[in-house]
Design an enzyme around this catalytic site. Structure first.
Site, mmCIF file in Angstrom:
data_model
loop_
_atom_site.group_PDB
_atom_site.id
_atom_site.type_symbol
_atom_site.label_atom_id
_atom_site.label_comp_id
_atom_site.label_asym_id
_atom_site.label_seq_id
_atom_site.Cartn_x
_atom_site.Cartn_y
_atom_site.Cartn_z
ATOM 1 N N CYS A 23 -10.550 -3.306 -9.857
ATOM 2 C CA CYS A 23 -9.955 -2.138 -9.217
ATOM 3 C C CYS A 23 -8.544 -2.397 -8.688
ATOM 4 O O CYS A 23 -7.978 -1.559 -8.000
ATOM 5 C CB CYS A 23 -10.865 -1.608 -8.113
ATOM 6 S SG CYS A 23 -11.142 -2.795 -6.801
ATOM 7 N N HIS A 79 0.816 -1.211 0.000
ATOM 8 C CA HIS A 79 0.000 0.000 0.000
ATOM 9 C C HIS A 79 0.846 1.256 0.000
ATOM 10 O O HIS A 79 0.386 2.322 -0.390
ATOM 11 C CB HIS A 79 -1.019 -0.046 1.143
ATOM 12 C CG HIS A 79 -2.100 -1.033 0.862
ATOM 13 N ND1 HIS A 79 -2.014 -2.340 1.242
ATOM 14 C CD2 HIS A 79 -3.251 -0.909 0.151
ATOM 15 C CE1 HIS A 79 -3.086 -2.985 0.799
ATOM 16 N NE2 HIS A 79 -3.851 -2.139 0.135
ATOM 17 N N GLU A 106 -11.322 -11.019 -4.310
ATOM 18 C CA GLU A 106 -9.864 -10.947 -4.196
ATOM 19 C C GLU A 106 -9.253 -12.161 -3.514
ATOM 20 O O GLU A 106 -8.088 -12.138 -3.119
ATOM 21 C CB GLU A 106 -9.412 -9.640 -3.528
ATOM 22 C CG GLU A 106 -10.221 -9.152 -2.376
ATOM 23 C CD GLU A 106 -9.822 -7.755 -1.904
ATOM 24 O OE1 GLU A 106 -8.837 -7.161 -2.378
ATOM 25 O OE2 GLU A 106 -10.519 -7.236 -1.009
ATOM 26 N N ASP A 138 -4.718 -8.348 -4.250
ATOM 27 C CA ASP A 138 -4.802 -9.461 -3.311
ATOM 28 C C ASP A 138 -5.028 -10.784 -4.021
ATOM 29 O O ASP A 138 -4.530 -11.817 -3.588
ATOM 30 C CB ASP A 138 -5.913 -9.208 -2.281
ATOM 31 C CG ASP A 138 -5.413 -8.328 -1.155
ATOM 32 O OD1 ASP A 138 -4.317 -8.609 -0.629
ATOM 33 O OD2 ASP A 138 -6.091 -7.349 -0.812
#
Ligand code: PEP
Ligand code: MG
Length: 580
Positions: free
Chosen positions: A504, A191, A433, A457
């Protein structure tokens, strides 16, 4: 000049002065002092050495008395190193002859010593490097006193070089001055990398150790496309990169007119391109790039870096800011996805041994209902102000989805009783995910209004590779056939049931995969806003029939390398600027 290879996580070129963070998050200061200040500066060094020595001697005494001579000896060794006459004369020479500041001389010299130890075969000796860092830190503390600064209060442009930056530290970088960053650790899907894209600054992670070789004020180039970091570049390299930075600006300018054109294929199929955001201000980046909405709002960033749980009002203000800016376009608010590498400072979140497989995302929400309900109340209230959709992260079982929906229904009832306005028909969706969610996709499609594939993920859990670990970066690959099959299954199931499906994860923002994904039937992409023009550019140059042929061929391949080179070739035939 020295070149380091790391992992490219946020594109662009940055050239500038290094701001080196030490292991405690403090900056190692600048390089030069004025010529006529040299005598005073040497005196300042002497005072700092004396104060540090007195402190170490004191530690030696108390530790020897309380724990025994054996432990006190550790500090005796530090004292000897600190008082070594060669170290002292080396530092003085740097200040007198080269006009280095004492801080710069200390960090440069001690880091060089540490580096020598780190390169030794013997692990015992290599660990002595940490003793040297300890002395460096102590000396800097005495030299700087209250002037010791963290990364706040910047006044000029810098490139931040650090061992690691957590997602919340990255989120708090001052966007006015930080022009790029490099970290020694970290992987492509971390992230921290995602936040770098949000900040729209070039970034490289996972270079391995190099901070001993650089000091604050050194000139550095960050090549965020190739994952290169160049320390103290020569004139020729500087000129080359200045030229490259100019070309990148030209490409961005060339794509700018696409802003107001629809993302439509040559054969007239409309594609939706939405933006991923972490902070409300990014909604402006979405508007600037002509996004069709916000496809993923990572709301957990409201919690990261906060000392206390955000109140309902804090949530509400953030959401309505985004919703209002988007007008009637959709805003998909994902409920908080904390855990793994996104840990808030709040005390009730414990360290876990294996956080990626632990209490994260929807699992965490379902175990912390008051926090979850506060957020849902705010999202629902925001739904009265625009086109809000609610999305649950990392759903792996039907039970989780049903439980989350039950909590939502309960919060709705609560609001109704209090006559608080919200959209009763707010669309509710989930992220896909985990391989488990794909294997059960035929059941999930029956119970959601939309789906969104989170490839970051999905890749991690399908291939069993930690998305934040640089040592397995070669295995973390969106083009892996196993990942592609799961994506294809999810898209087909959604199309079969007429349930809108989005992607996404970072994969949807890479123009390399646009043809493949269109060919698999995807019509909704959500990406970092800065990636939208390039994806739109590809969409406008292809036909669906071409994409279907590309996808069909790619799906026959057995390994990621073949898929990638095939996709690159195909994309390049249509779009010159594909960089990957
Ligand atoms: C994903 O996993 O692809 C995703 C979009 O969620 P995040 O990156 O926040 O985990
Ligand atoms: Mg995810």
């Amino acid at each position: 000049m020295q070149k380091l290879q790391g992992i490219a996580v946020s594109p662009g070129v940055a050239i500038g002065e290094a701001l080196v963070m030490d292991n405690e998050g403090f900056r190692i200061p600048r390089r030069f002092v004025a010529r006529d200040a040299v005598v005073d500066e040497v005196e300042r060094l002497d005072k700092a050495v004396a104060a540090a020595a007195a402190e170490i001697a004191h530690h030696r005494e108390t530790v020897s008395a309380e724990l025994g001579e054996k432990y006190g000896a550790i500090f005796e060794a530090h004292l000897q190193m600190l008082q070594d006459s060669r170290l002292r004369s080396e530092l003085e020479e740097m200040i007198r002859q080269r006009h280095y500041s004492p801080e710069y001389a200390v960090s440069r010299t001690l880091r060089r010593y540490a580096q020598v130890f780190q390169r030794l075969e013997s692990s015992y000796l290599a660990e002595r490097a940490s003793d040297i860092f300890d002395i460096e830190k102590r000396l800097l503390r005495h030299l700087l006193g209250r002037r010791r600064e963290g990364i706040a209060h910047l006044t000029s442009a810098v490139l931040v070089l650090a061992h690691n930056l957590t997602p919340s530290e990255t989120a708090n970088l001052d966007r006015r001055y930080v022009r790029g960053f490099v970290t020694e650790i970290g992987g492509p899907g971390s992230h921290t990398a995602i936040v770098a894209e949000a900040l729209e600054i070039p970034a490289v992670v996972g270079t391995g150790p190099f901070l001993t070789e650089v000091s604050g004020g050194d000139q550095v180039i960050i090549d965020g496309d190739k994952g290169l970091v160049i320390l103290q570049p020569d004139e020729e390299t500087l000129a080359k990169y200045r030229h490259e930075a100019e070309e990148i600006r030209t490409l961005a300018a060339r794509l700018e007119p696409l802003r107001d054109l629809p993302a439509e294929t040559r054969d007239g199929v409309r594609v939706q391109l939405l933006g991923n955001i972490e902070f409300p201000y990014e909604v402006d980046h979405c508007v600037d790039r002509g996004a069709d909405g916000v496809g993923l709002y990572r709301t957990e960033f409201l919690y990261l870096g906060a000392e206390a749980e955000p109140t309902e009002e804090v949530h509400y203000q953030a959401y309505t800011r985004v919703v209002q800016a988007m007008g009637d376009k959709p805003v998909v608010i994902r409920t908080f996805d904390m855990g793994a590498d996104k840990m808030p400072n709040m005390s009730h979140f414990d360290d876990e041994r294996n956080p990626c497989l632990g209490l994260r995302s929807i699992r965490l929400a379902l175990r912390n209902l008051p926090i979850f309900r506060t957020q849902l109340r705010a999202v629902l209230r925001a739904s009265a102000t625009g086109n809000v959709q609610i999305m649950f992260p990392l759903v792996s079982t039907m039970l989780e989805l049903r439980q989350a929906k039950m909590v939502l229904a309960d919060v709705m009832e609560d609001l109704e009783e209090r006559h608080i306005e919200f959209n009763r028909k707010v669309p509710v969706g989930m992220m896909v995910e985990t391989p488990a969610s794909v294997m059960m996709i035929d059941r999930f499609v029956e119970e959601v209004d939309f789906l969104s594939i989170g490839t970051n993920d999905l890749i991690q859990y399908t291939l069993a590779v930690d998305r934040s670990n640089k040592d397995v970066v070669g295995l973390y690959n969106p083009a892996d056939p196993a990942v592609l099959r799961l994506i294809s299954m999810a898209i087909r199931a959604a199309i079969g049931k007429n349930v809108p499906i989005n992607m996404c994860g970072q994969m949807s923002g890479s123009p390399l995969y646009t043809m493949l994904l269109l060919g698999l039937g995807l019509r909704r992409f959500s990406a970092t806003p800065s990636a939208i023009p390039e994806v739109k550019n590809v969409c406008r140059k292809v036909t669906i029939a071409e994409c279907e042929a590309v996808a069909a061929r790619a799906m026959t391949m057995e390994n990621a390398r073949d898929v990638r080179s095939f996709l690159k070739e195909e994309a390049k035939k249509r779009v010159q600027e594909i960089v990957e």
